[in-house]
Write a protein that holds these residues in place. Structure first.
Motif, PDB file in Angstrom:
ATOM      1  N   UNK A 130       0.841  -1.195   0.000  1.00 18.49           N
ATOM      2  CA  UNK A 130       0.000   0.000   0.000  1.00 18.49           C
ATOM      3  C   UNK A 130       0.874   1.242   0.000  1.00 18.49           C
ATOM      4  N   UNK A 131       0.495   2.221  -0.805  1.00 15.02           N
ATOM      5  CA  UNK A 131       1.189   3.507  -0.858  1.00 15.02           C
ATOM      6  C   UNK A 131       0.414   4.453   0.042  1.00 15.02           C
ATOM      7  N   UNK A 132       1.034   4.829   1.155  1.00 11.22           N
ATOM      8  CA  UNK A 132       0.358   5.593   2.207  1.00 11.22           C
ATOM      9  C   UNK A 132       1.101   6.897   2.499  1.00 11.22           C
ATOM     10  N   UNK A 133       0.433   7.874   3.139  1.00  9.64           N
ATOM     11  CA  UNK A 133       1.107   9.123   3.499  1.00  9.64           C
ATOM     12  C   UNK A 133       2.295   8.840   4.431  1.00  9.64           C
ATOM     13  N   UNK A 134       3.463   9.353   4.051  1.00 11.40           N
ATOM     14  CA  UNK A 134       4.694   9.078   4.806  1.00 11.40           C
ATOM     15  C   UNK A 134       4.807   9.969   6.032  1.00 11.40           C
ATOM     16  N   UNK A 135       5.338   9.396   7.096  1.00 13.02           N
ATOM     17  CA  UNK A 135       5.691  10.193   8.273  1.00 13.02           C
ATOM     18  C   UNK A 135       6.737  11.226   7.853  1.00 13.02           C
ATOM     19  N   UNK A 136       6.712  12.374   8.490  1.00  9.73           N
ATOM     20  CA  UNK A 136       7.600  13.470   8.098  1.00  9.73           C
ATOM     21  C   UNK A 136       9.081  13.170   8.302  1.00  9.73           C
ATOM     22  N   UNK A 137       9.406  12.249   9.214  1.00 11.97           N
ATOM     23  CA  UNK A 137      10.810  12.012   9.541  1.00 11.97           C
ATOM     24  C   UNK A 137      11.448  10.854   8.776  1.00 11.97           C
ATOM     25  N   UNK A 138      10.787  10.310   7.774  1.00 13.52           N
ATOM     26  CA  UNK A 138      11.369   9.198   7.018  1.00 13.52           C
ATOM     27  C   UNK A 138      12.477   9.699   6.091  1.00 13.52           C
ATOM     28  N   UNK A 139      13.518   8.889   5.890  1.00 11.54           N
ATOM     29  CA  UNK A 139      14.592   9.299   4.989  1.00 11.54           C
ATOM     30  C   UNK A 139      14.078   9.522   3.560  1.00 11.54           C
ATOM     31  N   UNK A 140      14.606  10.557   2.937  1.00  6.96           N
ATOM     32  CA  UNK A 140      14.219  10.885   1.564  1.00  6.96           C
ATOM     33  C   UNK A 140      14.547   9.732   0.615  1.00  6.96           C
ATOM     34  N   UNK A 141      15.638   9.028   0.868  1.00  4.48           N
ATOM     35  CA  UNK A 141      15.997   7.895   0.014  1.00  4.48           C
ATOM     36  C   UNK A 141      14.966   6.769   0.109  1.00  4.48           C
ATOM     37  N   UNK A 142      14.335   6.621   1.259  1.00  2.00           N
ATOM     38  CA  UNK A 142      13.313   5.596   1.436  1.00  2.00           C
ATOM     39  C   UNK A 142      12.056   5.943   0.646  1.00  2.00           C
ATOM     40  N   UNK A 143      11.648   7.191   0.720  1.00  2.00           N
ATOM     41  CA  UNK A 143      10.400   7.616   0.062  1.00  2.00           C
ATOM     42  C   UNK A 143      10.606   8.074  -1.372  1.00  2.00           C
ATOM     43  N   UNK A 144      11.862   8.215  -1.790  1.00  5.52           N
ATOM     44  CA  UNK A 144      12.125   8.756  -3.119  1.00  5.52           C
ATOM     45  C   UNK A 144      11.818  10.239  -3.192  1.00  5.52           C
ATOM     46  N   UNK A 145      11.779  10.907  -2.030  1.00  6.21           N
ATOM     47  CA  UNK A 145      11.479  12.324  -1.983  1.00  6.21           C
ATOM     48  C   UNK A 145       9.997  12.636  -2.118  1.00  6.21           C
ATOM     49  N   UNK A 146       9.180  11.599  -2.070  1.00  5.63           N
ATOM     50  CA  UNK A 146       7.731  11.788  -2.187  1.00  5.63           C
ATOM     51  C   UNK A 146       7.103  11.927  -0.795  1.00  5.63           C
ATOM     52  N   UNK A 147       5.850  12.289  -0.771  1.00  2.19           N
ATOM     53  CA  UNK A 147       5.132  12.420   0.498  1.00  2.19           C
ATOM     54  C   UNK A 147       4.447  11.111   0.889  1.00  2.19           C
ATOM     55  N   UNK A 148       4.792  10.034   0.191  1.00  2.13           N
ATOM     56  CA  UNK A 148       4.193   8.725   0.453  1.00  2.13           C
ATOM     57  C   UNK A 148       5.287   7.692   0.734  1.00  2.13           C
ATOM     58  N   UNK A 149       4.863   6.578   1.318  1.00  3.21           N
ATOM     59  CA  UNK A 149       5.756   5.456   1.567  1.00  3.21           C
ATOM     60  C   UNK A 149       5.015   4.173   1.187  1.00  3.21           C
ATOM     61  N   UNK A 150       5.737   3.252   0.555  1.00  2.00           N
ATOM     62  CA  UNK A 150       5.167   1.969   0.148  1.00  2.00           C
ATOM     63  C   UNK A 150       5.424   0.947   1.254  1.00  2.00           C
ATOM     64  N   UNK A 151       4.333   0.336   1.767  1.00  7.29           N
ATOM     65  CA  UNK A 151       4.435  -0.577   2.917  1.00  7.29           C
ATOM     66  C   UNK A 151       3.692  -1.873   2.612  1.00  7.29           C
TER      67      UNK A 151
END
Length: 181
Positions: free
Chosen positions: A92-113
Motif C-alpha cells: 500500500x502507498x500511504x502518506x509518509x511520516x515526516x521524519x522518514x529518509x528521503x531515500x526511502x520515500x524517493x522524496x515523495x510524500x508517500x511510503x510503500x508498505x
C-alpha cells in the motif's frame, strides 16, 4: 516452525545492524533488504540496483503498529484497506511520516508498505525487530531471481524454504484508488 538456521539468521541480522545490504526471499522472488533508516545502507542499495534515488523503496512491516510508525494522517478508509489487505502480498502507498529518509520515500510524500503473510518472512522480520526495506534482486527490466544460484556472491543471504513463483506483489494507492502494479 522455524525456517532459518539460528546462526545464519543471527549473521543476517548482524549484517543489517552494520548497515549492509542482505538478501532474503519475499513472496515470489528474492530481494535485497536493508535498514530503512540507514542512509548509507540505502545508498548501497541504490548503487547495487543501479537506480536513481527518486523511486523510493517498499518497506516490510510485521505489525500494524510498525506500519503506523511510518505513516501520518491515516483516515478510516486507509485503516479499512490495511485490515483487508494485510497480511498479504499487497503493498500500500500511504502518506509518509515526516521524519522518514528521503531515500526511502524517493522524496515523495508517500511510503510503500507491505505486511507479508508468509511465515518465513514474518520470522525474519521478527528477528530484525522493525521495518525492513525489500526490493527485488533483479535490475529493472530483468527477470526476477527465484533460485538461490542466481544470488550475487558475497552477500549474507537467507535461502527460501519453498520454491518462489516469480510473481511480484501488487501495489495499491488508496488515496488515488488505483492499482500501480
Amino acid at each position: 516452525m522455524t525456517y532459518w538456521d539460528e546462526d545464519n539468521l543471527d549473521a543476517w541480522v548482524e549484517a543489517l545492524e552494520a548497515g549492509e545490504v542482505v538478501v532474503a526471499p519475499a513472496e515470489g522472488m528474492y530481494g535485497y533488504c536493508c535498514d530503512p533508516f540507514n542512509d548509507d545502507a540505502l545508498n548501497k542499495l541504490l548503487a547495487i540496483k543501479q537506480r536513481p534515488g527518486g523511486k523510493g523503496f517498499i518497506t516490510l512491516v510485521n505489525s500494524f503498529s510498525e506500519a503506523r510508525s511510518l505513516t501520518r494522517s491515516l483516515g478510516p478508509t486507509d485503516f479499512e484497506i490495511m485490515e483487508n489487505s494485510w497480511p498479504g502480498a499487497t503493498t500500500l502507498v500511504l502518506p509518509a511520516a515526516d521524519d522518514l529518509p528521503e531515500l526511502l520515500t524517493g522524496g515523495k510524500s508517500t511510503v510503500a508498505i507491505r505486511m507479508p503473510s508468509n511465515e518465513y518472512m514474518q520470522e525474519y522480520l521478527h528477528a530484525w525487530g522493525g521495518p525492513l526495506v525489500s526490493t527485488s534482486l533483479n535490475i529493472s527490466g530483468q527477470p526476477p531471481v527465484t533460485h538461490e544460484k542466481f544470488i550475487p556472491e558475497g552477500l549474507i543471504k537467507l535461502v527460501s524454504p519453498t520454491p518462489l513463483s516469480g510473481k511480484a506483489s501488487k501495489i495499491f494507492d488508496p488515496d488515488g484508488g488505483r492499482w500501480m502494479r
